[in-house]
Every structure is written in C-alpha cells, then in structure tokens.
Design a protein around this motif. Sequence first.
Motif, short mmCIF file in Angstrom:
data_model
loop_
_atom_site.label_atom_id
_atom_site.label_comp_id
_atom_site.label_asym_id
_atom_site.label_seq_id
_atom_site.Cartn_x
_atom_site.Cartn_y
_atom_site.Cartn_z
N ASP A 181 14.25 18.34 -15.67
CA ASP A 181 13.76 17.95 -14.27
C ASP A 181 12.41 18.53 -13.82
N ALA A 182 12.00 17.70 -12.90
CA ALA A 182 10.53 18.05 -12.36
C ALA A 182 10.45 18.47 -11.09
N ALA A 183 9.55 19.16 -10.77
CA ALA A 183 9.31 19.89 -9.36
C ALA A 183 8.44 18.87 -8.46
N VAL A 184 8.92 18.68 -7.19
CA VAL A 184 8.25 17.91 -6.26
C VAL A 184 8.31 19.13 -4.89
N ALA A 228 0.92 -1.29 0.06
CA ALA A 228 -0.01 -0.08 -0.03
C ALA A 228 0.89 1.25 -0.07
N VAL A 229 2.12 1.15 0.90
CA VAL A 229 2.79 2.31 0.80
C VAL A 229 3.55 2.56 -0.49
N ALA A 230 3.99 1.44 -1.11
CA ALA A 230 4.56 1.43 -2.39
C ALA A 230 3.51 2.10 -3.39
N PHE A 231 2.43 1.54 -3.75
CA PHE A 231 1.50 2.17 -4.63
C PHE A 231 0.93 3.42 -4.32
N GLY A 232 1.08 3.74 -3.03
CA GLY A 232 0.70 5.04 -2.65
C GLY A 232 1.61 6.23 -3.12
N GLY A 233 2.78 5.70 -3.19
CA GLY A 233 3.84 6.81 -3.65
C GLY A 233 3.99 7.03 -5.17
N SER A 234 3.31 6.40 -5.86
CA SER A 234 3.19 6.59 -7.46
C SER A 234 2.67 7.99 -7.61
N GLY A 235 1.67 8.39 -6.82
CA GLY A 235 1.34 9.93 -7.30
C GLY A 235 2.26 10.93 -7.05
N VAL A 236 3.03 11.09 -5.85
CA VAL A 236 3.79 12.13 -5.77
C VAL A 236 4.90 12.20 -6.83
N ALA A 237 5.15 10.98 -7.30
CA ALA A 237 6.24 11.07 -8.22
C ALA A 237 5.66 11.14 -9.86
N ARG A 262 13.58 19.91 -6.82
CA ARG A 262 13.56 19.43 -8.18
C ARG A 262 14.39 18.20 -8.12
N PHE A 263 13.79 17.29 -9.14
CA PHE A 263 14.27 15.64 -9.20
C PHE A 263 14.56 15.78 -10.64
N PRO A 264 15.76 14.88 -11.31
CA PRO A 264 15.56 14.65 -12.69
C PRO A 264 14.34 13.66 -12.88
N ALA A 265 13.68 13.94 -14.15
CA ALA A 265 12.41 13.41 -14.47
C ALA A 265 12.71 11.99 -14.63
N LEU A 266 14.11 11.36 -14.85
CA LEU A 266 14.11 9.95 -14.93
C LEU A 266 14.20 9.32 -13.69
N LYS A 292 2.90 12.81 -10.64
CA LYS A 292 2.16 13.91 -10.86
C LYS A 292 3.02 15.19 -11.27
N PRO A 293 4.34 15.09 -10.61
CA PRO A 293 5.46 16.20 -11.20
C PRO A 293 5.72 16.04 -12.68
N LEU A 294 5.59 14.89 -13.10
CA LEU A 294 5.89 14.64 -14.51
C LEU A 294 4.77 14.80 -15.50
N ILE A 295 3.69 14.78 -14.97
CA ILE A 295 2.39 15.26 -15.49
C ILE A 295 2.37 16.64 -15.74
N GLU A 296 2.49 17.46 -14.69
CA GLU A 296 2.57 18.86 -14.64
C GLU A 296 3.69 19.19 -15.45
N ALA A 297 4.95 18.56 -15.77
CA ALA A 297 5.83 19.04 -16.50
C ALA A 297 5.50 18.77 -18.12
N GLY A 298 4.17 18.21 -18.39
CA GLY A 298 3.73 18.41 -19.73
C GLY A 298 3.64 16.75 -20.12
N LEU A 299 3.90 15.75 -19.35
CA LEU A 299 3.52 14.38 -19.87
C LEU A 299 2.31 14.00 -19.84
N ASP A 300 1.55 13.53 -20.87
CA ASP A 300 0.25 13.06 -21.07
C ASP A 300 0.11 11.78 -19.90
N PRO A 301 -1.26 12.23 -19.08
CA PRO A 301 -1.39 10.88 -18.10
C PRO A 301 -1.42 9.39 -18.79
#
Length: 318
Positions: A213-216, A17-26, A220-224, A28-37
């Motif tokens: 990079d993407a903002a968390v 549950a913790v691992a799945f729950g951590g997907s959003g915070v990683a 800021r972290f590298p998108a990769l 979302k910054p990529l989507i906000e940087a312009g990546l299509d969902p």
Amino acid sequence: MQASGKNAGLGLALVSAVAFGGSGVAAKPLIEAGLDPLHMVWLRVAGAALVLSPLAWRHRDLVRRKPLLLAGFGLVAVAGVQAFYFASLSRIPVGVALLLEYLGPSLLLGWIRFVQRKPVTRAAAAGAALAVVGLACVVEIWAGLSLDPLGVLLGVAAACCQAFYFVFADQGADGDDAPDPMGVIAYGMIVGALVMTALARPWQIDWRILGSDAAVGELRFPALVLLGWVVLIATVFAYLTGVVSVRKLSPQIAGVVACLEAVIATLLAWVLLGEHLSTPQIVGGALVLGGAFVAQTSRPTPPGAADPAVLDRETAKA
C-alpha cells in the motif's frame, strides 16, 4: 458549428488538464514508497503503450503513412518531456522545473509566429503571458533563485518538447490524409516506452513496492490502484482528450489552457496530500485561470487572411 466545435474542444482541453494534473497525487505516494522516479515514468508510459496496443494494431497503416510523425510524437512528446523534466528535477527545485516546463505554450507561440510565419492573436499571446506570470506565483519561483545552469537548460528542453507536443498533435489535422489521433497516441506511447526502457532500466524495479500500500495523505491505497490511475486516467485518457482538443481548438489556445494542469496538480496536492497553498500560489492560480480564459476568447485567423497586427497598423495609418 464552429462555436460548438470550439466549446467541445475547450471542454476536452479542461478535462485533459484535470487528468494530467491528477498524475502527481497518485505518482508521488509511489515514489515516496521507494519507487525510483524514472521507473515511475517507465511504468506510466509502458502501461499506456500496453493498453493502447489494440489501437496501434487497428491503425497499423500509420506506420507506412506517417512514420516520421509517429517517431517524433513518441521521441519528443512522450519520452522527451518526461526524460528532460525528471532530469531537471535532479538539479533544480521542483517548482522551478515545473515552471520551466510550462513555458512550452509561450515557446509554441514563438514557433507559430516566427518559424511557421502564421499570425498569433493578441488574445492568445496575452493569455500565455498572464499564465506564465501566474505559474511563477504557483511554484513560488523566488524560493529557488540560485539555479544550476544545466538544470535550467534541461527544464527549457522539457518546455521545447512540450511545445512540440501541440505541434505534433495538430500535424495534418486539416488535410485529406489526416492521421487518426488515437493511432498517433498509441504508436507514440510504444515509441516512448522503447526509449524510456533504455533510460530507466526497468529490470532494476523493486516490484515488491507495487504489491504493498501507499499513503495518500491520511488514507492508504493499494499501489496497483494508484498505478492504474496514473496509466489509465493521467496518461491514456489525458493524452487522448488532449490531442483531440488541439484538433478542435488550435495549438496556441490548447497550449495556454494546458497551463491549468499545474494549478490543478497544486490544488489536488493541497486537498489530498495536505500540501497547503500560500497566498501567492492562490493568486497565481487565479492568474493562470484568467490567462486560459483570455486565450480561449481568441478566434483563429482564416487561411489567407492578413495578420491582425498588420491590420491594426494599417488602420492606425488611415
């Protein structure tokens, strides 16, 4: 031995549950940087399929032994959940879509009780009900009561797919020919990646986003790096620990514990992304925790044993 196995299963369910729950915070910054969902989902599933491909080769006999299980897991538990959830997001609020998806454990209890005709313990049912009420508070469902009917239908479809994730994860676990869960997940990701390729059209991805990079929050972290977290931790590790936890617990208990994912995702978004929690969300989180605790206290009914509800009625008559 049973108690230690259940404790190990509960621990794995919480870790999952913790691992799945951590997907959003990683993600979302990529989507906000312009990546299509949908492109984000394809990268997640295809990346996991690539990482798990050595396991697929190792367990290649599963293609002959359990083709329907592998196809079902990939189509429903991987691609189905993702596709229907993101489709619902395009028509209804995020919080409501999340709540609808996490009706899966409650639908699972109905499947077990009325389709498989197996007893469902009162603790598991009470835990699921408490978790659903808590989730409604976490996502503040009252903020989006004017809903698109198709969006709701898509959200319920995601919930059905999530329920079948637990059914497929437990499939054949007690038989002599039980499939290795790692092999099932590996082929599930491969099938899911093929389906998502047709839906997401990854050849349209703007690959330059992954080189920046993407903002968390304020960092800021590298998108990769963020993509690596989503693939390795929030997908590969999360699915592996999740399926093994279902084998050690039961689909009904593991399903309720999995509701913690939404709470964990909300807490991480609060801490890392600055998305503050309201009082109802905090109360809802406590209710989900309580529901998971109540559900994990249930004891599986031995094969051939009478339904607990029937026993209670017979006792009352006496």
